[in-house]
Every structure is written in C-alpha cells, then in structure tokens.
Design a protein around this motif. Structure first.
Motif, PDB file in Angstrom:
ATOM      1  N   UNK A 140     -17.822 -68.464 -75.210  1.00 52.60           N
ATOM      2  CA  UNK A 140     -18.134 -68.180 -76.688  1.00 52.60           C
ATOM      3  C   UNK A 140     -18.985 -69.378 -76.904  1.00 52.60           C
ATOM      4  N   UNK A 141     -20.112 -69.473 -76.676  1.00 55.35           N
ATOM      5  CA  UNK A 141     -21.320 -70.574 -77.004  1.00 55.35           C
ATOM      6  C   UNK A 141     -20.915 -71.965 -76.867  1.00 55.35           C
ATOM      7  N   UNK A 142     -20.021 -72.190 -75.621  1.00 54.29           N
ATOM      8  CA  UNK A 142     -19.575 -73.423 -75.163  1.00 54.29           C
ATOM      9  C   UNK A 142     -18.795 -74.122 -76.488  1.00 54.29           C
ATOM     10  N   UNK A 143     -18.090 -73.177 -77.175  1.00 48.04           N
ATOM     11  CA  UNK A 143     -17.011 -73.718 -78.227  1.00 48.04           C
ATOM     12  C   UNK A 143     -15.697 -73.303 -77.909  1.00 48.04           C
ATOM     13  N   UNK A 144     -15.568 -72.241 -77.024  1.00 47.86           N
ATOM     14  CA  UNK A 144     -14.279 -71.781 -76.699  1.00 47.86           C
ATOM     15  C   UNK A 144     -14.517 -70.976 -75.404  1.00 47.86           C
ATOM     16  N   UNK A 145     -13.641 -70.891 -74.538  1.00 47.80           N
ATOM     17  CA  UNK A 145     -13.365 -70.199 -73.339  1.00 47.80           C
ATOM     18  C   UNK A 145     -12.278 -69.335 -73.055  1.00 47.80           C
ATOM     19  N   UNK A 146     -12.148 -68.028 -72.994  1.00 51.85           N
ATOM     20  CA  UNK A 146     -11.103 -67.203 -72.905  1.00 51.85           C
ATOM     21  C   UNK A 146     -11.180 -66.356 -71.850  1.00 51.85           C
ATOM     22  N   UNK A 147     -10.233 -66.308 -70.873  1.00 52.68           N
ATOM     23  CA  UNK A 147     -10.258 -65.460 -69.753  1.00 52.68           C
ATOM     24  C   UNK A 147      -8.883 -65.236 -68.940  1.00 52.68           C
ATOM     25  N   UNK A 148      -9.010 -64.880 -67.690  1.00 51.60           N
ATOM     26  CA  UNK A 148      -7.990 -64.741 -66.751  1.00 51.60           C
ATOM     27  C   UNK A 148      -7.951 -65.607 -65.754  1.00 51.60           C
ATOM     28  N   UNK A 149      -6.911 -65.788 -65.049  1.00 47.34           N
ATOM     29  CA  UNK A 149      -6.981 -66.484 -63.800  1.00 47.34           C
ATOM     30  C   UNK A 149      -5.655 -66.433 -62.887  1.00 47.34           C
ATOM     31  N   UNK A 150      -5.747 -66.689 -61.788  1.00 47.14           N
ATOM     32  CA  UNK A 150      -4.771 -66.683 -60.645  1.00 47.14           C
ATOM     33  C   UNK A 150      -4.504 -68.001 -60.162  1.00 47.14           C
ATOM     34  N   UNK A 151      -3.089 -68.388 -59.640  1.00 45.88           N
ATOM     35  CA  UNK A 151      -2.830 -69.552 -59.191  1.00 45.88           C
ATOM     36  C   UNK A 151      -1.957 -69.733 -58.015  1.00 45.88           C
ATOM     37  N   UNK A 152      -2.097 -70.435 -57.086  1.00 47.48           N
ATOM     38  CA  UNK A 152      -0.850 -70.593 -56.104  1.00 47.48           C
ATOM     39  C   UNK A 152      -0.337 -71.770 -56.013  1.00 47.48           C
ATOM     40  N   UNK A 153       1.016 -71.620 -56.502  1.00 46.55           N
ATOM     41  CA  UNK A 153       1.753 -72.930 -56.700  1.00 46.55           C
ATOM     42  C   UNK A 153       2.768 -72.992 -55.810  1.00 46.55           C
ATOM     43  N   UNK A 154       2.721 -74.366 -54.920  1.00 46.84           N
ATOM     44  CA  UNK A 154       3.713 -74.501 -53.922  1.00 46.84           C
ATOM     45  C   UNK A 154       4.795 -75.740 -54.382  1.00 46.84           C
ATOM     46  N   UNK A 155       5.960 -75.494 -54.616  1.00 45.94           N
ATOM     47  CA  UNK A 155       6.873 -76.516 -54.811  1.00 45.94           C
ATOM     48  C   UNK A 155       7.520 -76.859 -53.681  1.00 45.94           C
ATOM     49  N   UNK A 156       8.275 -78.071 -53.760  1.00 44.47           N
ATOM     50  CA  UNK A 156       9.082 -78.590 -52.434  1.00 44.47           C
ATOM     51  C   UNK A 156       9.902 -79.327 -53.012  1.00 44.47           C
ATOM     52  N   UNK A 157      11.076 -79.645 -52.608  1.00 48.92           N
ATOM     53  CA  UNK A 157      12.161 -80.488 -53.091  1.00 48.92           C
ATOM     54  C   UNK A 157      13.407 -80.290 -52.258  1.00 48.92           C
ATOM     55  N   UNK A 158      14.364 -81.113 -52.563  1.00 50.05           N
ATOM     56  CA  UNK A 158      15.704 -80.966 -51.931  1.00 50.05           C
ATOM     57  C   UNK A 158      16.558 -80.017 -52.712  1.00 50.05           C
ATOM     58  N   UNK A 159      17.634 -79.518 -52.268  1.00 48.56           N
ATOM     59  CA  UNK A 159      18.626 -78.674 -52.747  1.00 48.56           C
ATOM     60  C   UNK A 159      19.803 -79.005 -52.352  1.00 48.56           C
ATOM     61  N   UNK A 160      20.871 -78.691 -52.809  1.00 47.59           N
ATOM     62  CA  UNK A 160      22.267 -78.963 -52.093  1.00 47.59           C
ATOM     63  C   UNK A 160      22.697 -77.457 -51.840  1.00 47.59           C
ATOM     64  N   UNK A 161      23.435 -77.348 -50.410  1.00 49.59           N
ATOM     65  CA  UNK A 161      23.675 -76.104 -50.298  1.00 49.59           C
ATOM     66  C   UNK A 161      25.182 -75.945 -50.691  1.00 49.59           C
ATOM     67  N   UNK A 162      25.747 -74.914 -50.319  1.00 51.61           N
ATOM     68  CA  UNK A 162      27.248 -74.475 -50.803  1.00 51.61           C
ATOM     69  C   UNK A 162      28.216 -75.624 -49.998  1.00 51.61           C
ATOM     70  N   UNK A 163      27.878 -75.961 -48.675  1.00 52.13           N
ATOM     71  CA  UNK A 163      28.755 -76.686 -48.206  1.00 52.13           C
ATOM     72  C   UNK A 163      28.736 -78.381 -48.436  1.00 52.13           C
ATOM     73  N   UNK A 164      27.610 -78.583 -49.393  1.00 52.83           N
ATOM     74  CA  UNK A 164      27.449 -79.723 -49.847  1.00 52.83           C
ATOM     75  C   UNK A 164      26.344 -80.875 -49.155  1.00 52.83           C
TER      76      UNK A 164
END
Length: 169
Positions: free
Chosen positions: A44-68
C-alpha cells in the motif's frame, strides 16, 4: 519514488533466523531453534504491507521422560499466517525502522509437525540494497502453541526471535 510505489503493488519477503525459547508451560524446558519464512502480499504505497505467509519453524530442546531421564527433543511447525509490516521512521537515506505483526495457525501434518496458534510482534530495520529491495532485519517476541495427537500433553512457549532476509517491494 511515488510513481514507483504505485507501479509495484505487491511485496515479497524471504527471511531466515533464530528462535530463542524464554519460558514454556508444563514440564517442558524452553526450546530454541531456527525458522524460514516466505510471505507475499499487497504493498500500500510503501506505507503498509499486508499479506500471507508460510514458515517452517524447527525447535530443539531437552525434555524429561516419564522415568526421569533427559532426552533431546525436536518439534516442527509449519504455520500459515497473516503478515503485516509498516515502516514508521526513516533513519537515513538507506535505512528505515518499522514494525511487524504475524498471526496464524500451524496445522498438524502427520506425526512430524505439531499444530497450534502462533503470534509474533517486533521491529524491523530495512537497509536499501537497490530501489525497491531491502535487506530486512527483524527482532521481537513470539508465542507458539504445540499440540499433537501423538503427544499426550499440549504445551506453549514464549520466544524471542531474530531474522534477516530480502524484502522486495
């Protein structure tokens, strides 16, 4: 400059960056990772941009299992989102400061991709490369829900993100 803004009525953004987990609900530790985003929409005349997008997000981390015991965990999302960008201050002839907001939903795709709401808000800095193309830096806060029919406990996470990419408008 105004004639060029009227001629090109669309924009395209391609960005990549990091996600840094701050806090997570449940027994999950915050996860960090990376993201790739593609968005397109109406200029919109370099004052505002409005649209759609798609993203691929990958997360990694530590988790605690049921046995601890501890385990490395990988979580993927593929959100589809509404994209809003608006410049608000010209810092120099080559640099513009702006704001951005994304809101969307990541659908469940098999057992590899978690579903859930995603929301992001932040600031942007666009550095002019050539007329109509900027090197775009973004930083801000994001919220992601994680839910899967294969996981017993849905959870959510608060993040900080930083991206760099190409913005053609």
């Amino acid at each position: 400059m105004q004639a060029n803004a009227q001629r090109r009525g669309t924009y395209t953004a391609l960005q990549a960056g990091g996600i840094f987990g701050l806090a997570s609900t449940g027994i999950q530790d915050p996860m960090s990772g990376y993201q790739f985003q593609f968005s397109f929409g109406r200029n919109f005349y370099d004052r505002m941009y409005l649209g759609l997008g798609i993203s691929n997000d990958v997360y990694r981390g530590k988790s605690t299992l049921a046995d601890g015991s501890r385990s490395t965990r990988r979580v993927n999302t593929l959100p589809v989102f509404a994209d809003f960008k608006a410049p608000f201050a010209r810092l120099s002839p080559l640099g513009t400061l702006g704001t951005m907001v994304n809101a969307g939903y990541a659908p469940s795709i098999g057992n590899d991709y978690f579903k859930g709401f995603v929301g992001k808000a932040g600031i942007t800095y666009g550095h002019l490369l050539v007329e109509g193309s900027d090197l775009l830096f973004s930083a801000g806060y994001s919220f992601q829900q994680f839910d899967s029919r294969f996981a017993s406990n849905p959870f959510s996470q608060h993040n900080v993100f930083i991206t760099i990419g190409l913005f053609v408008h």
